[in-house]
Design a protein around this motif. Structure first.
Motif, PDB file in Angstrom:
ATOM      1  N   THR A 165       0.855  -1.188   0.000  1.00 26.12           N
ATOM      2  CA  THR A 165       0.000   0.000   0.000  1.00 26.12           C
ATOM      3  C   THR A 165       0.888   1.235   0.000  1.00 26.12           C
ATOM      4  OG1 THR A 165      -0.034   0.239   2.409  1.00 26.12           O
ATOM      5  CG2 THR A 165      -1.664  -1.242   1.437  1.00 26.12           C
ATOM      6  N   ASP A 166       0.283   2.381  -0.176  1.00 31.29           N
ATOM      7  CA  ASP A 166       1.022   3.606   0.068  1.00 31.29           C
ATOM      8  C   ASP A 166       1.363   3.685   1.553  1.00 31.29           C
ATOM      9  OD1 ASP A 166       0.898   4.440  -2.562  1.00 31.29           O
ATOM     10  OD2 ASP A 166      -1.017   5.483  -2.269  1.00 31.29           O
ATOM     11  N   PRO A 167       2.418   4.415   1.928  1.00 27.42           N
ATOM     12  CA  PRO A 167       2.739   4.572   3.357  1.00 27.42           C
ATOM     13  C   PRO A 167       1.536   5.084   4.143  1.00 27.42           C
ATOM     14  CG  PRO A 167       4.535   5.394   2.008  1.00 27.42           C
ATOM     15  CD  PRO A 167       3.415   5.075   1.064  1.00 27.42           C
ATOM     16  N   MET A 168       1.291   4.429   5.273  1.00 28.12           N
ATOM     17  CA  MET A 168       0.155   4.782   6.119  1.00 28.12           C
ATOM     18  C   MET A 168       0.673   5.352   7.430  1.00 28.12           C
ATOM     19  SD  MET A 168      -1.953   1.239   5.543  1.00 28.12           S
ATOM     20  CE  MET A 168      -3.033   1.597   6.920  1.00 28.12           C
ATOM     21  N   PRO A 169       0.112   6.448   7.902  1.00 28.64           N
ATOM     22  CA  PRO A 169       0.538   6.971   9.204  1.00 28.64           C
ATOM     23  C   PRO A 169       0.126   6.016  10.315  1.00 28.64           C
ATOM     24  CG  PRO A 169      -1.369   8.175   8.392  1.00 28.64           C
ATOM     25  CD  PRO A 169      -0.940   7.266   7.277  1.00 28.64           C
ATOM     26  N   MET A 170       1.089   5.599  11.140  1.00 29.36           N
ATOM     27  CA  MET A 170       0.799   4.746  12.288  1.00 29.36           C
ATOM     28  C   MET A 170       0.877   5.638  13.520  1.00 29.36           C
ATOM     29  SD  MET A 170       0.297   2.046  10.559  1.00 29.36           S
ATOM     30  CE  MET A 170       0.062   0.797  11.808  1.00 29.36           C
ATOM     31  N   VAL A 171      -0.271   6.108  13.964  1.00 27.89           N
ATOM     32  CA  VAL A 171      -0.342   7.095  15.040  1.00 27.89           C
ATOM     33  C   VAL A 171      -1.157   6.515  16.186  1.00 27.89           C
ATOM     34  CG1 VAL A 171      -1.033   9.432  15.676  1.00 27.89           C
ATOM     35  CG2 VAL A 171      -0.183   8.966  13.365  1.00 27.89           C
ATOM     36  N   CYS A 172      -0.613   6.604  17.374  1.00 26.39           N
ATOM     37  CA  CYS A 172      -1.304   6.135  18.569  1.00 26.39           C
ATOM     38  C   CYS A 172      -2.481   7.052  18.888  1.00 26.39           C
ATOM     39  CB  CYS A 172      -0.324   6.091  19.737  1.00 26.39           C
ATOM     40  SG  CYS A 172      -1.038   5.487  21.292  1.00 26.39           S
ATOM     41  N   ASP A 173      -3.437   6.552  19.659  1.00 20.69           N
ATOM     42  CA  ASP A 173      -4.566   7.374  20.088  1.00 20.69           C
ATOM     43  C   ASP A 173      -4.107   8.578  20.901  1.00 20.69           C
ATOM     44  OD1 ASP A 173      -6.309   5.659  18.860  1.00 20.69           O
ATOM     45  OD2 ASP A 173      -6.787   4.532  20.676  1.00 20.69           O
ATOM     46  N   CYS A 174      -2.901   8.476  21.496  1.00 12.20           N
ATOM     47  CA  CYS A 174      -2.380   9.598  22.273  1.00 12.20           C
ATOM     48  C   CYS A 174      -1.765  10.674  21.392  1.00 12.20           C
ATOM     49  CB  CYS A 174      -1.349   9.105  23.297  1.00 12.20           C
ATOM     50  SG  CYS A 174       0.256   8.636  22.598  1.00 12.20           S
ATOM     51  N   GLY A 175      -1.631  10.388  20.080  1.00 13.59           N
ATOM     52  CA  GLY A 175      -1.068  11.348  19.151  1.00 13.59           C
ATOM     53  C   GLY A 175       0.375  11.099  18.783  1.00 13.59           C
ATOM     54  N   ALA A 176       1.032  10.139  19.431  1.00 18.15           N
ATOM     55  CA  ALA A 176       2.444   9.859  19.157  1.00 18.15           C
ATOM     56  C   ALA A 176       2.586   9.005  17.908  1.00 18.15           C
ATOM     57  CB  ALA A 176       3.082   9.162  20.349  1.00 18.15           C
ATOM     58  N   ASP A 177       3.661   9.265  17.145  1.00 17.18           N
ATOM     59  CA  ASP A 177       4.002   8.393  16.026  1.00 17.18           C
ATOM     60  C   ASP A 177       4.498   7.060  16.570  1.00 17.18           C
ATOM     61  OD1 ASP A 177       3.377  10.274  14.069  1.00 17.18           O
ATOM     62  OD2 ASP A 177       5.396  11.139  14.104  1.00 17.18           O
ATOM     63  N   MET A 178       3.914   5.984  16.090  1.00 21.26           N
ATOM     64  CA  MET A 178       4.265   4.664  16.592  1.00 21.26           C
ATOM     65  C   MET A 178       5.547   4.170  15.953  1.00 21.26           C
ATOM     66  SD  MET A 178       0.468   2.963  16.841  1.00 21.26           S
ATOM     67  CE  MET A 178       0.750   1.994  18.306  1.00 21.26           C
ATOM     68  N   GLU A 179       6.202   3.224  16.625  1.00 18.16           N
ATOM     69  CA  GLU A 179       7.474   2.672  16.168  1.00 18.16           C
ATOM     70  C   GLU A 179       7.322   1.185  15.892  1.00 18.16           C
ATOM     71  OE1 GLU A 179      10.250   3.601  19.243  1.00 18.16           O
ATOM     72  OE2 GLU A 179      10.310   5.753  18.750  1.00 18.16           O
ATOM     73  N   LEU A 180       8.110   0.692  14.942  1.00 16.05           N
ATOM     74  CA  LEU A 180       8.041  -0.718  14.593  1.00 16.05           C
ATOM     75  C   LEU A 180       8.597  -1.581  15.723  1.00 16.05           C
ATOM     76  CD1 LEU A 180       7.461  -2.938  12.491  1.00 16.05           C
ATOM     77  CD2 LEU A 180       9.820  -2.643  11.692  1.00 16.05           C
ATOM     78  N   LEU A 181       7.790  -2.531  16.171  1.00 11.27           N
ATOM     79  CA  LEU A 181       8.239  -3.501  17.159  1.00 11.27           C
ATOM     80  C   LEU A 181       8.766  -4.760  16.494  1.00 11.27           C
ATOM     81  CD1 LEU A 181       8.378  -4.620  20.121  1.00 11.27           C
ATOM     82  CD2 LEU A 181       6.067  -5.530  19.717  1.00 11.27           C
ATOM     83  N   LEU A 182       7.966  -5.348  15.606  1.00 17.11           N
ATOM     84  CA  LEU A 182       8.290  -6.680  15.084  1.00 17.11           C
ATOM     85  C   LEU A 182       7.724  -6.861  13.687  1.00 17.11           C
ATOM     86  CD1 LEU A 182       9.307  -9.652  15.715  1.00 17.11           C
ATOM     87  CD2 LEU A 182       6.970 -10.093  16.517  1.00 17.11           C
ATOM     88  N   ARG A 183       8.513  -7.548  12.871  1.00 14.82           N
ATOM     89  CA  ARG A 183       8.024  -8.011  11.570  1.00 14.82           C
ATOM     90  C   ARG A 183       7.914  -9.534  11.624  1.00 14.82           C
ATOM     91  NH1 ARG A 183      11.165  -7.519   5.685  1.00 14.82           N
ATOM     92  NH2 ARG A 183       9.436  -8.266   4.401  1.00 14.82           N
ATOM     93  N   ILE A 184       6.729 -10.047  11.292  1.00 17.90           N
ATOM     94  CA  ILE A 184       6.511 -11.485  11.132  1.00 17.90           C
ATOM     95  C   ILE A 184       6.405 -11.741   9.642  1.00 17.90           C
ATOM     96  CG2 ILE A 184       4.901 -13.379  11.545  1.00 17.90           C
ATOM     97  CD1 ILE A 184       4.176 -12.066  14.192  1.00 17.90           C
ATOM     98  N   ASP A 185       7.376 -12.422   9.091  1.00 20.95           N
ATOM     99  CA  ASP A 185       7.492 -12.547   7.641  1.00 20.95           C
ATOM    100  C   ASP A 185       7.145 -13.960   7.191  1.00 20.95           C
ATOM    101  OD1 ASP A 185       8.046 -11.958   5.012  1.00 20.95           O
ATOM    102  OD2 ASP A 185      10.073 -11.228   5.359  1.00 20.95           O
ATOM    103  N   SER A 186       6.600 -14.071   5.987  1.00 22.68           N
ATOM    104  CA  SER A 186       6.286 -15.378   5.419  1.00 22.68           C
ATOM    105  C   SER A 186       7.527 -16.123   4.942  1.00 22.68           C
ATOM    106  CB  SER A 186       5.309 -15.219   4.249  1.00 22.68           C
ATOM    107  OG  SER A 186       4.087 -14.658   4.670  1.00 22.68           O
ATOM    108  N   SER A 187       8.618 -15.410   4.720  1.00 26.34           N
ATOM    109  CA  SER A 187       9.840 -16.036   4.224  1.00 26.34           C
ATOM    110  C   SER A 187      11.049 -15.322   4.794  1.00 26.34           C
ATOM    111  CB  SER A 187       9.881 -15.986   2.688  1.00 26.34           C
ATOM    112  OG  SER A 187      11.060 -16.572   2.192  1.00 26.34           O
ATOM    113  N   GLU A 188      12.122 -16.061   4.992  1.00 26.15           N
ATOM    114  CA  GLU A 188      13.333 -15.478   5.546  1.00 26.15           C
ATOM    115  C   GLU A 188      14.158 -14.735   4.507  1.00 26.15           C
ATOM    116  OE1 GLU A 188      14.653 -15.583   9.046  1.00 26.15           O
ATOM    117  OE2 GLU A 188      12.468 -15.518   8.871  1.00 26.15           O
ATOM    118  N   TRP A 189      13.940 -15.047   3.252  1.00 24.27           N
ATOM    119  CA  TRP A 189      14.564 -14.264   2.176  1.00 24.27           C
ATOM    120  C   TRP A 189      13.725 -14.440   0.916  1.00 24.27           C
ATOM    121  CZ3 TRP A 189      17.300 -18.435   4.398  1.00 24.27           C
ATOM    122  CH2 TRP A 189      17.391 -19.592   3.630  1.00 24.27           C
ATOM    123  N   ASP A 190      13.828 -13.428   0.037  1.00 22.38           N
ATOM    124  CA  ASP A 190      13.018 -13.455  -1.177  1.00 22.38           C
ATOM    125  C   ASP A 190      13.803 -14.108  -2.313  1.00 22.38           C
ATOM    126  OD1 ASP A 190      14.839 -11.564  -2.079  1.00 22.38           O
ATOM    127  OD2 ASP A 190      13.516  -9.868  -1.697  1.00 22.38           O
TER     128      ASP A 190
END
Length: 328
Positions: free
Chosen positions: A248-273
């Protein structure tokens, strides 16, 4: 065994020094099949769960149009496939015995009731001591991730629950850990040990300054290098670093408190493409003459969407604020 990401084909910061301030570390988890215990960082294994604490159950609406299966049936199906492919030399027809074919047909024909209440399924357990890019609440030293292994109406992916805890406080571990009866088969992770490795990443190119992004794209055309696939964001399960937005186009990931959220974890279908640029050095050699199931690039056998990734974002202000998800 350790896992070592090959050096990047090009040092992008040497070619474009102005990208250096955007460098950020991430920890590739490198899950590989094994038998981890409750005191280990793991995927798809038992959790360090207090016997006195209720196990979570999903209460969110489900999409009932999926491919439902019992967990025990899916585990049986995977054992049959692993045994059959393990007897089959590459380039030869699959060596399935007649009773295995019959069992697979029987398992594929079984149905499960999608209205059965869904117990959450253990997905991952991450100890801070093992994952340099993982930061938790004061005093907490382990993150546990569970999900409902069903598609949900909003994102068509599992619903997650995150639990932080102090491992020293868990003195009586829940021995028989509940599991859901019904699941969508692609959401059952194989038990895996982790081989964490810290790597350097750079932003998804839409987030680079306009001038820098255009010069990188012109450089790609002139040299044949690929910033997105080889130089920016690592493949596979990882903690921290950057997210990509290739679906998708980049989506703003914003908490209800107004803070920009940070990436915690990526769960991927494959370890390499398919480029294999992110395939660890240790996984490149000693190829077996037989088929491997699961393949080296898909050790967890988790599939998100049509082979995508599930990105989990959290609020940097408070660990008590709700997380958000994106499928890319």
């Amino acid at each position: 065994m350790t896992r070592t990401t090959p050096p990047r084909p090009v040092d992008i910061a040497a070619v474009f020094p102005e990208i250096a301030p955007f460098a950020r570390t991430a920890t590739r988890l490198h899950p590989r099949p094994g038998t981890p215990g409750v005191h280990d960082s793991s995927v798809g294994a038992p959790l360090l769960w207090p016997s006195s604490e209720p196990w979570p159950v999903c209460t969110e609406p489900h999409d009932n149009g999926g491919n439902f299966r019992r967990l025990d049936a899916e585990r049986r199906r995977r054992r049959i496939l692993s045994a059959a492919w393990g007897r089959t030399r590459k380039g030869e027809r699959s060596d399935f015995r007649s009773e295995e074919h019959d069992e697979l047909r029987r398992l594929d024909g079984e149905t499960a009731d999608p209205d059965t209440p869904t117990t959450m399924l253990a997905v991952a357990q991450l100890y801070l001591r093992d994952v340099p890019d993982l930061v938790g609440p004061p005093g907490a030293d382990v993150l546990q991730i569970l999900w409902c292994p069903r598609d949900h109406d909003d994102l068509y992916c599992p619903a997650l629950e995150l639990r932080w805890r102090r491992s020293a406080e868990v003195t009586d571990v829940l021995a028989e850990q509940p599991e859901p009866e019904v699941m969508e088969y692609e959401y059952l992770p194989n038990p895996c040990v982790l081989h964490p490795e810290q790597v350097v990443e750079y932003p998804y190119d839409d987030f680079l300054p306009d001038d820098l992004r255009e010069r990188i794209r012109a450089w790609e055309d002139a040299t044949g290098n690929e910033y997105f696939y080889e130089l920016s964001i690592a493949n596979g399960w990882k903690v921290g670093g950057y997210a990509n937005w290739n679906l998708t186009d980049p989506m703003p990931m914003v908490c209800d408190c107004g803070a920009d959220m940070e990436l915690l974890l990526r769960i991927d279908s494959s370890e390499w493409d398919g480029t294999e640029s992110w395939r660890p050095i240790e996984d490149a050699g000693s190829e077996s003459e037989f088929h491997e199931h699961p393949s080296r690039s898909t050790p967890t056998e988790v599939i998100i969407g049509r082979g995508y990734s599930l990105w989990i974002f959290t609020c940097p202000i408070s660990f008590d604020h709700s997380h958000q998800l994106s499928m890319q």
